[in-house]
Write a protein that holds these residues in place. Structure first.
Motif, short mmCIF file in Angstrom:
data_model
loop_
_atom_site.label_atom_id
_atom_site.label_comp_id
_atom_site.label_asym_id
_atom_site.label_seq_id
_atom_site.Cartn_x
_atom_site.Cartn_y
_atom_site.Cartn_z
N UNK A 74 0.81 -1.22 0.00
CA UNK A 74 0.00 0.00 0.00
C UNK A 74 0.84 1.26 0.00
N UNK A 75 2.10 1.16 0.41
CA UNK A 75 2.96 2.34 0.48
C UNK A 75 3.76 2.56 -0.81
N UNK A 107 3.17 11.83 -8.16
CA UNK A 107 3.63 10.50 -8.53
C UNK A 107 4.86 10.08 -7.75
N UNK A 108 5.69 11.03 -7.39
CA UNK A 108 6.93 10.73 -6.67
C UNK A 108 6.70 10.45 -5.19
N UNK A 109 5.69 11.07 -4.62
CA UNK A 109 5.47 10.98 -3.17
C UNK A 109 4.18 10.25 -2.82
N UNK A 110 3.13 10.49 -3.59
CA UNK A 110 1.83 9.89 -3.29
C UNK A 110 1.84 8.38 -3.44
N UNK A 111 1.07 7.70 -2.60
CA UNK A 111 1.06 6.24 -2.59
C UNK A 111 -0.28 5.70 -3.09
N UNK A 112 -0.24 4.45 -3.55
CA UNK A 112 -1.45 3.80 -4.02
C UNK A 112 -2.44 3.63 -2.86
N UNK A 113 -1.94 3.30 -1.67
CA UNK A 113 -2.81 3.13 -0.52
C UNK A 113 -3.47 4.43 -0.10
N UNK A 114 -2.70 5.50 -0.09
CA UNK A 114 -3.27 6.80 0.26
C UNK A 114 -4.33 7.23 -0.72
N UNK A 166 -5.24 -0.46 9.03
CA UNK A 166 -4.20 -0.05 8.08
C UNK A 166 -4.31 -0.89 6.81
N UNK A 167 -4.44 -0.20 5.67
CA UNK A 167 -4.38 -0.89 4.39
C UNK A 167 -2.94 -1.29 4.13
N UNK A 168 -2.69 -2.59 3.93
CA UNK A 168 -1.32 -3.07 3.81
C UNK A 168 -0.97 -3.55 2.40
N UNK A 169 -1.89 -4.26 1.74
CA UNK A 169 -1.59 -4.89 0.46
C UNK A 169 -2.80 -4.81 -0.46
#
Length: 289
Positions: A74-75, A107-114, A166-169
């Motif tokens: 997720x991170x 794209x550089x900082x943002x995560x798929x989980x966020x 917490x979203x993990x995967x």
């Protein structure tokens, strides 16, 4: 405007992060912060504590596991997903999607989980993940649960994730046919987006099953069941006329929010155009396989 004062914690394990966030929901998980920090600065939301999860090992892992499932931590940032060799090899459409999310800073900082947990309707990833029938793994004080991407969004900016989960995967089966994604956007967010995933028969010329999702029209991606039904079992050569025959009915069943991105009929028209472009791309991909 600056955010209200808050404490900052950096746990090193998932269990520690879940304990730190607190059952009362007075803490919030933080990784990329591209949506969260802006909302805190605008004081749209408030928290007493930010729980930084960047130090937890494994949450930015991408792998093809023994069950032939692709797993995204997720991170993972959008850039990491875009450039990962596993994603490029098995789901190039997801690589392309993540390479074009918002802007280079996001794209550089943002995560798929966020991105998923923020629940923004006008976002890219969830529409494709829903078409891929992805499963989202949530870990909280009561243990682990799995939620399908179709069921993750409850309403606009609201998900089924509890504050202390917490979203993990994010995991999905390795595609066995073409996966496509098209969008139309104003600014950095899609006004309408459409994703399609086919499972092909042994010959590669017959569609075993199809999943189609249309996003950014309502609070969450919507299936086009009439399209999915008409595609099941037909040859690749029959796809375009089959879709065109049921497309008006399928589009008429979509729930559409009218907003600054356009009116209902305009958005339905865009969805139809994007769907046919997805179909043409998938036909070409199946033909070259």
């Amino acid at each position: 405007m600056l955010p209200s004062p808050f404490a900052f914690e950096r746990p090193s394990t998932i269990a520690g992060a879940v304990r730190a966030v607190g059952k009362s929901g007075d803490g919030m998980f933080y990784s990329g912060g591209t949506e969260l920090l802006l909302a805190l600065k605008l004081r749209v939301i408030h928290t007493d504590r930010l729980i930084d999860i960047k130090g937890i090992n494994g949450l930015d892992r991408i792998a093809l596991n023994d069950a032939n499932d692709i797993e995204l931590g997720a991170r993972c940032t959008h850039n990491k997903i875009a450039n990962d060799p596993v994603i490029r090899a098995h789901v190039p459409a997801l690589s392309s999607l993540c390479a074009n999310v918002a802007n280079i800073r996001i794209r550089s900082v943002g995560t798929i989980g966020g991105n998923l947990c923020f629940g923004e309707p006008h976002a890219d990833p969830l529409t494709m993940l829903a078409a891929l029938d992805a499963r989202l793994v949530l870990i909280g004080p009561s243990g682990t649960r799995v939620v399908h991407a179709d069921d993750f969004i409850r309403s606009e900016l609201e998900t089924v994730r509890e504050p202390d989960e917490l979203l993990t995967v994010i995991a999905f089966s390795r595609p066995t046919g073409p996966v496509t994604y098209r969008r139309f956007k104003h600014g950095e967010r899609p006004s309408v987006n459409v994703a399609m995933a086919w499972s092909l028969g042994p010959s590669g010329r017959t569609i075993r099953s199809a999943r189609v999702r249309v996003g950014a029209l309502g609070s969450r991606p919507q299936p086009l069941k009439a399209i999915e039904d008409v595609l099941q079992g037909i040859s690749v050569a029959e796809v375009r006329p089959a879709i065109e025959a049921v497309l008006p009915t399928a589009l008429g069943e979509l729930e559409v929010n009218e907003d600054r991105h356009g009116g209902a009929e305009y958005k339905r028209h865009l969805a139809g155009v994007l769907l046919l472009r997805n179909a043409d791309e998938a036909i070409a991909a199946a033909g070259s396989a």
